[in-house]
Motif scaffolding. Structure first.
Motif, PDB file in Angstrom:
ATOM      1  N   TYR A 124       0.822  -1.200   0.000  1.00  0.00           N
ATOM      2  CA  TYR A 124       0.000   0.000   0.000  1.00  0.00           C
ATOM      3  C   TYR A 124       0.863   1.260   0.000  1.00  0.00           C
ATOM      4  CZ  TYR A 124      -3.239  -3.565   1.686  1.00  0.00           C
ATOM      5  OH  TYR A 124      -3.972  -4.708   1.815  1.00  0.00           O
ATOM      6  N   GLU A 125       0.308   2.321  -0.535  1.00  0.00           N
ATOM      7  CA  GLU A 125       0.966   3.616  -0.420  1.00  0.00           C
ATOM      8  C   GLU A 125       1.047   3.995   1.063  1.00  0.00           C
ATOM      9  OE1 GLU A 125       2.400   5.525  -2.776  1.00  0.00           O
ATOM     10  OE2 GLU A 125       2.061   3.818  -4.107  1.00  0.00           O
ATOM     11  N   LYS A 127       0.265   6.409   3.180  1.00  0.00           N
ATOM     12  CA  LYS A 127      -0.882   6.876   3.965  1.00  0.00           C
ATOM     13  C   LYS A 127      -1.884   5.752   4.204  1.00  0.00           C
ATOM     14  CE  LYS A 127      -0.831  11.832   2.890  1.00  0.00           C
ATOM     15  NZ  LYS A 127      -1.589  12.958   2.280  1.00  0.00           N
ATOM     16  N   GLU A 128      -2.132   4.946   3.168  1.00  0.00           N
ATOM     17  CA  GLU A 128      -3.070   3.837   3.308  1.00  0.00           C
ATOM     18  C   GLU A 128      -2.485   2.758   4.210  1.00  0.00           C
ATOM     19  OE1 GLU A 128      -6.367   1.245   2.838  1.00  0.00           O
ATOM     20  OE2 GLU A 128      -6.065   3.420   2.752  1.00  0.00           O
ATOM     21  N   ARG A 131      -3.017   3.876   7.673  1.00  0.00           N
ATOM     22  CA  ARG A 131      -4.430   3.778   8.064  1.00  0.00           C
ATOM     23  C   ARG A 131      -4.744   2.355   8.516  1.00  0.00           C
ATOM     24  NH1 ARG A 131      -9.255   2.117   6.500  1.00  0.00           N
ATOM     25  NH2 ARG A 131      -8.430   1.123   4.617  1.00  0.00           N
ATOM     26  N   ARG A 132      -4.253   1.383   7.755  1.00  0.00           N
ATOM     27  CA  ARG A 132      -4.501  -0.015   8.087  1.00  0.00           C
ATOM     28  C   ARG A 132      -3.748  -0.439   9.336  1.00  0.00           C
ATOM     29  NH1 ARG A 132      -6.430  -3.308   3.698  1.00  0.00           N
ATOM     30  NH2 ARG A 132      -7.061  -2.002   1.942  1.00  0.00           N
TER      31      ARG A 132
END
Length: 358
Positions: A124-125, A127-128, A131-132
């Motif tokens: 994932y990038e 930021k994502e 988030r996870r």
């Protein structure tokens, strides 16, 4: 003893944890005949971070000394009512100032920025990914409100690969730019960083010193993977590798020296394991105040298999602290498999204090 099918399944974890680089732009552009192919091979092109600023330097040691009474209370709590006499490990020193364990549980995402198939860190990038990861952090805080969580990233800095490369060592050292990116990703949410080494046909004595400038940083810790330490000369991924206590003690002494000379907080040192042979002579592993050792259960499969591996090769061969890996994809390969929950893992004896998601 662990059942034969359990050992077989643990061995099959090579299919997903073996990270074999065979791409253009690495040490060799051609794949040698007979080299191990892997669906986890690294693709060219790294994920870019939004922040590639200056890497933090080590500062003077202003870390508070560890309260020995609170330390032993926390260590005893991790034993989780163990009645075997193996846990807690009594013959261990109170750690050096700034120690993270066992006062915080470390929860990390694992992977490499060159590939989306090597783990959640590269999938994932940034930021994502955060988030996870922060969702997992919240789940752990809910399962164990008494233990704060320290989030971080576990980055594979030396990767076992299917191509022998120019020197025939079957490993690829990540360029500084990629390691810098991993540090900057961690910095987005005050995370710590683990640099992981898969030596293949090289040795830990050759590879570890090359990461010294990073390990001198107060927020950078170490991981090593016996699975890819191919002392027999086999190509990585064809056999499960091994480290001896002597290799582990070399790493500990190396980190201890850095901590003392650079006024650093105690380092965490993670060792992956899912079979007996991956670590030999564990009773000879030496503990020092400057380094906190985590024996990390690295196998995948259904919950009962994972618990069995943890019981036989982590719990029954105690060193200091324990860890547990969860695979978002490979733990779910066969129905009705599922991802184990923080609440379930908190019931283990001892409780894992280091959690890794791949």
């Amino acid at each position: 003893m662990i059942a034969k099918n359990q050992l077989l399944t643990s061995f099959c974890s090579l299919a997903i944890s073996a990270i074999l680089l065979s791409c253009n732009g690495v040490e060799s552009k051609t794949k040698q005949a007979g080299s191990v192919s892997s669906k986890d091979s690294v693709a060219t092109g790294a994920n870019k971070t939004e922040d590639e600023g200056t890497i933090p330097a080590a500062t003077a040691n202003t870390y508070a000394p560890v309260d020995s009474i609170k330390y032993w209370e926390a260590v005893k709590n991790l034993a989780n009512g163990d009645t075997t006499g193996l846990w807690p490990v009594i013959k261990q020193p109170v750690p050096a100032p700034g120690a993270i364990l066992p006062f915080k549980r470390v929860v990390v995402y694992y992977g490499n920025l060159y590939s989306k198939k090597m783990g959640a860190l590269g999938e994932y990038e940034p930021k994502e990914m955060w988030r996870r990861l922060n969702q997992e952090v919240k789940a752990w805080e809910k399962a164990d409100p008494s233990t704060p969580v320290q989030a971080g990233v576990h980055y594979i800095a030396v990767v076992a690969q299917g191509d022998g490369g120019k020197d025939g060592k079957y490993r690829f050292r990540m360029p500084d730019k990629q390691i810098d990116s991993a540090l900057n990703i961690a910095k987005m949410h005050n995370g710590i960083v683990f640099l992981d080494i898969q030596v293949a046909l090289s040795t830990i004595q050759q590879e570890l010193p090359l990461l010294e400038k990073y390990l001198k940083m107060p927020n950078v810790h170490l991981g090593i993977d016996p699975e890819f330490s191919m002392k027999t000369g086999h190509k990585p991924g064809t056999k499960i590798g091994t480290y001896d206590a002597e290799d582990i003690n070399y790493c500990t002494k190396f980190l201890q020296k850095l901590v003392k000379e650079n006024n650093l907080p105690a380092k965490i040192f993670v060792i992956h394991r899912f079979t007996k042979g991956m670590v030999t002579n564990y009773k000879n592993i030496k503990l020092v105040p400057e380094v906190q050792i985590v024996m990390h259960m690295d196998g995948w499969g259904e919950p009962e298999l994972k618990k069995g591996t943890y019981r036989h090769w982590i719990r029954e061969q105690p060193v200091q602290f324990t860890g547990f890996k969860l695979f978002y994809k490979n733990d779910l390969k066969k129905a009705p498999n599922r991802l184990m929950t923080p609440t379930e893992l908190m019931k283990l004896s001892p409780k894992p204090i280091y959690i890794q998601y791949q």
